[in-house]
Design a protein around this motif. Sequence first.
Motif, short mmCIF file in Angstrom:
data_model
loop_
_atom_site.label_atom_id
_atom_site.label_comp_id
_atom_site.label_asym_id
_atom_site.label_seq_id
_atom_site.Cartn_x
_atom_site.Cartn_y
_atom_site.Cartn_z
N LYS A 163 0.83 -1.21 0.00
CA LYS A 163 0.00 0.00 0.00
C LYS A 163 0.86 1.26 0.00
O LYS A 163 0.60 2.22 -0.73
N GLU A 164 1.90 1.25 0.82
CA GLU A 164 2.80 2.40 0.87
C GLU A 164 3.54 2.57 -0.46
O GLU A 164 3.76 3.69 -0.93
N ALA A 165 3.91 1.45 -1.07
CA ALA A 165 4.60 1.50 -2.36
C ALA A 165 3.68 2.08 -3.44
O ALA A 165 4.12 2.87 -4.28
N LYS B 259 -5.92 -0.03 -9.08
CA LYS B 259 -6.87 1.02 -9.42
C LYS B 259 -7.89 1.22 -8.31
O LYS B 259 -8.19 2.36 -7.91
N SER B 260 -8.44 0.13 -7.78
CA SER B 260 -9.42 0.21 -6.70
C SER B 260 -8.82 0.87 -5.46
O SER B 260 -9.45 1.72 -4.83
N PHE B 261 -7.61 0.47 -5.11
CA PHE B 261 -6.95 1.06 -3.94
C PHE B 261 -6.75 2.56 -4.14
O PHE B 261 -7.02 3.36 -3.23
N CYS B 262 -6.31 2.95 -5.32
CA CYS B 262 -6.07 4.37 -5.60
C CYS B 262 -7.37 5.17 -5.55
O CYS B 262 -7.40 6.28 -5.01
N GLN B 263 -8.44 4.62 -6.06
CA GLN B 263 -9.72 5.33 -6.05
C GLN B 263 -10.25 5.47 -4.63
O GLN B 263 -10.79 6.52 -4.27
#
Length: 134
Positions: free
Chosen positions: A6-8, A34-38
């Motif tokens: 997640k940090e990366a 993409k989902s994590f970023c959104q």
Amino acid sequence: MNHKQKEAIKKLRGAGRSYLEIAGQLGLSQNTVKSFCQRNQLASAISPEPETINVTLCRECSAPLIQTTGKKKKHFCSDQCRHTWWNAHPETIKRKNGRTFSCQTCGRDFIGYGKRERKYCSRACYGLSKVIRR
């Protein structure tokens, strides 16, 4: 996905990397990245500035319009200017070939567009024709 990944993702996204590049580097699915970023408001971390090719002027008010590469050319700065200009210049509207017809109710000549045979110049004349027949 662990905390380290997640940090990366946050770091790489901040550096302007795409979802595909991040997914390939971390061994994750592109959709996971993409989902994590959104979810974490990182979706628009990279927003390339659109290239401008030239500046033109609004046809109605002469306000400057910035043209963007790959987009349809702008002619008006707003809907209000577009409506005003087209209402003032109806002769420039490209219409299909119109045919001249004579109204069966009032006898007035009018131009009809399309394939159908026209009998009346308006809905009012159509309504009058129904009243006259009775």
